[in-house]
Enzyme design. Structure first.
Site, mmCIF file in Angstrom:
data_model
loop_
_atom_site.group_PDB
_atom_site.id
_atom_site.type_symbol
_atom_site.label_atom_id
_atom_site.label_comp_id
_atom_site.label_asym_id
_atom_site.label_seq_id
_atom_site.Cartn_x
_atom_site.Cartn_y
_atom_site.Cartn_z
ATOM 1 C CE LYS A 174 36.399 31.368 51.759
ATOM 2 N NZ LYS A 174 37.235 32.098 52.718
ATOM 3 C CB CYS A 283 49.079 36.460 41.233
ATOM 4 S SG CYS A 283 48.249 37.911 40.539
HETATM 5 P P1 NAD Z 1 44.348 30.277 48.639
HETATM 6 O O1 NAD Z 1 44.137 29.429 47.442
HETATM 7 O O2 NAD Z 1 44.977 29.662 49.827
HETATM 8 O O3 NAD Z 1 42.966 30.890 49.163
HETATM 9 C C1 NAD Z 1 42.158 31.718 48.346
HETATM 10 C C2 NAD Z 1 40.729 31.632 48.836
HETATM 11 O O4 NAD Z 1 40.255 30.309 48.655
HETATM 12 C C3 NAD Z 1 40.540 31.962 50.304
HETATM 13 O O5 NAD Z 1 39.363 32.726 50.437
HETATM 14 C C4 NAD Z 1 40.376 30.587 50.949
HETATM 15 O O6 NAD Z 1 39.616 30.593 52.134
HETATM 16 C C5 NAD Z 1 39.648 29.824 49.863
HETATM 17 N N1 NAD Z 1 39.789 28.365 49.889
HETATM 18 C C6 NAD Z 1 40.794 27.628 50.417
HETATM 19 N N2 NAD Z 1 40.565 26.308 50.219
HETATM 20 C C7 NAD Z 1 39.383 26.218 49.559
HETATM 21 C C8 NAD Z 1 38.609 25.125 49.042
HETATM 22 N N3 NAD Z 1 39.002 23.864 49.161
HETATM 23 N N4 NAD Z 1 37.456 25.405 48.390
HETATM 24 C C9 NAD Z 1 37.052 26.683 48.217
HETATM 25 N N5 NAD Z 1 37.734 27.748 48.697
HETATM 26 C C10 NAD Z 1 38.888 27.523 49.349
HETATM 27 O O7 NAD Z 1 45.186 31.540 48.144
HETATM 28 P P2 NAD Z 1 45.697 32.770 49.011
HETATM 29 O O8 NAD Z 1 46.824 32.326 49.882
HETATM 30 O O9 NAD Z 1 44.549 33.452 49.647
HETATM 31 O O10 NAD Z 1 46.243 33.760 47.885
HETATM 32 C C11 NAD Z 1 47.482 33.634 47.308
HETATM 33 C C12 NAD Z 1 47.381 32.971 45.964
HETATM 34 O O11 NAD Z 1 46.482 33.700 45.129
HETATM 35 C C13 NAD Z 1 48.696 32.950 45.206
HETATM 36 O O12 NAD Z 1 48.865 31.699 44.595
HETATM 37 C C14 NAD Z 1 48.508 34.049 44.155
HETATM 38 O O13 NAD Z 1 49.330 33.871 43.018
HETATM 39 C C15 NAD Z 1 47.062 33.901 43.846
HETATM 40 N N6 NAD Z 1 46.513 35.125 43.238
HETATM 41 C C16 NAD Z 1 46.198 35.116 41.909
HETATM 42 C C17 NAD Z 1 45.721 36.271 41.305
HETATM 43 C C18 NAD Z 1 45.389 36.310 39.832
HETATM 44 O O14 NAD Z 1 44.725 37.255 39.409
HETATM 45 N N7 NAD Z 1 45.811 35.338 39.033
HETATM 46 C C19 NAD Z 1 45.544 37.435 42.055
HETATM 47 C C20 NAD Z 1 45.870 37.408 43.410
HETATM 48 C C21 NAD Z 1 46.346 36.244 44.002
#
Ligand code: NAD
Length: 479
Positions: A174, A283
């Site tokens: 997704k 991140c």
């Molecule tokens: P997010 O958690 O808002 O969303 C990430 C994904 O999860 C999206 O595709 C979203 O649609 C989906 N999602 C949202 N709610 C959900 C649920 N209840 N169940 C299943 N899926 C759901 O994060 P974001 O705003 O897209 O990205 C930013 C975050 O990602 C920051 O916290 C960043 O630190 C983190 N990040 C971590 C890494 C790593 O490798 N550790 C890499 C990149 C980004």
């Protein structure tokens, strides 16, 4: 009619969502409509899982060398399409085009590396059973899922999909609602490279679509990259459904420690790059900087000057250093942290929206005098906002750096080798930089977070094995 392909890619075909539901996606640099993005619902996902289940056994039986060949062809097709992939991410979430090309390059490199790993599903044997040949073997899970964020869409797509499919699984990914387009093109390229129908599938939709995957009874493993609160929700859904395996790559609030003997020019440049690259939406960004008191004024002056010289603007221009935040919601969240910072501390540079560049742009910012543990100091902002503290001793710096529930990345800048190694060992993080910081890193090494920054690892030599499960087999023989 949209200029961009946005349909779901299911079982080798581009399809509309069964109920026809869509949401609009705007370009954050211009606010222009990019495309209407399909929302996959329960029916779409059930049909897709059934097709994936059907396709997976034959793919798992395909010799590993053939799977590796398909991956290498996919990497070559990504390279051929690098400008298109970079454009898709740029129009969705504002990443400068030339930075997007770097994202695609790393995606190509790591996919080729994963291809090499596919033939190494190494198991074990026993010396303790003379009449029984005891071996362990690795096998794919079956149907697996990946949910990704928007900040490095091409690279993170490859971090999950390629080792998962390489191991013989069928994958459902997704995309993020903020950058869904590149994922559809990647699925088409994978199909063109030779992944059979049903093996790599890409769907779009909001968080609820992701929740359907994490709760699905037929999906046996899920990998999630995104925020810590969403990671927790996914783990709960997995626990409440079929206890599927979960791996989580989550948020960070990464400390960077500057000792008085550090090369201050190089350190200031690295610290500013870390918090402003991708508009601070990384991140691993060094968002908390701790500087030894004796050099704090000099370091501040250097960092402020570098930030003042950054060019904010059109992501298509090659001299643009920073584009907008990913969307209006993301810009509003960062702006609310700027307001909190103005109340709690002092902005040395920035501290405001950059409205002259566009609605969703934020001036790169450094806040000083922020109370330890306050909102700005403790929470992941995901914008170009550095919080700068001063310290006197090494022990104090390490203690304050570790005083967080995050543990993704940390860095130390010093010319003293003993101190560098001591501090690197003491920092509570899955990744540490010595005289360098994020976005530096090596894809052959495992990448993962400590504490609330994650569970499990991506990249590294176990990347394909992470998508397999073990089985011990005993074969009795006579004589
Ligand atoms: P997010 O958690 O808002 O969303 C990430 C994904 O999860 C999206 O595709 C979203 O649609 C989906 N999602 C949202 N709610 C959900 C649920 N209840 N169940 C299943 N899926 C759901 O994060 P974001 O705003 O897209 O990205 C930013 C975050 O990602 C920051 O916290 C960043 O630190 C983190 N990040 C971590 C890494 C790593 O490798 N550790 C890499 C990149 C980004």
């Amino acid at each position: 009619m949209s200029l961009y392909e946005s349909r779901l890619f299911i079982n080798g075909e581009l399809v509309e969502p069964s109920k026809g539901n869509k949401f609009p996606l705007l370009n954050p640099a211009t606010n222009a409509l990019v495309a209407n993005i399909p929302i996959a619902d329960e029916d779409d996902i059930d049909k897709l899982v059934a097709a994936a289940e059907k396709a997976q056994p034959a793919w798992a039986r395909t010799p590993a060398r053939k799977r590796a060949t398909v991956i290498r062809k996919f990497a070559a097709l990504m390279d051929e399409n690098k400008y298109k992939l970079s454009e898709l991410d740029s129009v969705c979430m504002g990443k400068p085009l030339h930075h997007g090309l770097g994202d695609v390059q790393e995606a190509c490199d790591i996919s080729n590396y994963f291809a090499g790993l596919v033939e190494h599903a190494d198991g074990e044997t026993s010396l303790n059973s003379p009449d029984v040949l005891s071996i362990s073997m690795r096998q794919p899970f079956g149907v697996v899922a990946s949910i990704i964020p928007w900040n490095f869409p091409t690279m993170i797509w490859c971090h999950d999909v390629i080792p998962a499919a390489g191991a013989g699984n069928a994958v459902i990914l997704k995309t993020s609602e903020k950058s869904p387009l590149g994922g559809v093109l990647l699925a088409q390229l994978a199909y063109q490279a030779g992944f059979p129908p049903g093996i790599i599938n890409v769907i779009s939709g909001p968080g609820q679509t992701g929740a359907l995957l994490s709760a699905h009874m037929k999906i046996r493993k899920i990998s999630f990259t995104g925020s810590t609160p969403t990671g927790r929700a996914i783990m709960q859904a997995a626990a409440k459904s079929n206890l599927k395996a979960v791996s989580l790559e989550l948020g960070g609030k990464s400390p960077l420690l500057v000792f008085e003997d550090a090369d201050l020019d190089a350190t200031a440049a690295a610290a500013v790059k870390s918090i402003t690259f991708n508009s601070g939406q990384i991140c691993t960004a060094s968002s908390r900087v701790y500087v030894q008191k004796s050099v704090a004024d000099k370091f501040k002056a250097l960092a402020v000057k570098i930030m003042q010289n950054l060019r904010l603007g059109d992501p298509a221009q090659p001299n643009t250093n920073m584009g907008p935040q990913a969307d209006s919601r993301q810009a509003a969240v960062v702006a609310s942290y700027l307001q909190a910072g103005a109340k709690d501390g002092t902005a040395l540079v920035g501290g405001e929206r950059a409205l002259e560049a566009g609605d969703n742009y934020i001036h790169p910012t450094i806040f000083a005098d922020i109370p330890h543990g306050s909102k700005l100091d403790a929470e992941e902002i995901f914008g170009p906002v550095m919080v700068l503290h001063e310290f006197e001793t090494e022990d104090e710096a390490v203690q304050r750096a570790n005083d967080t529930e995050y543990g993704l990345f940390a860095s130390v800048f010093t010319k003293d080798v003993g101190r560098a190694l001591r501090v690197a060992r003491a920092l509570e993080a899955g990744n540490v930089g010595v005289n360098c910081t994020s976005p530096d890193g090596a894809y052959e090494l495992p990448f993962g977070g400590w504490k609330m920054s994650g569970i499990g690892y991506q990249k590294g030599s176990h990347a394909v094995l992470e998508w397999t499960q073990g089985k011990s087999v005993s074969i009795k023989h006579l004589g």
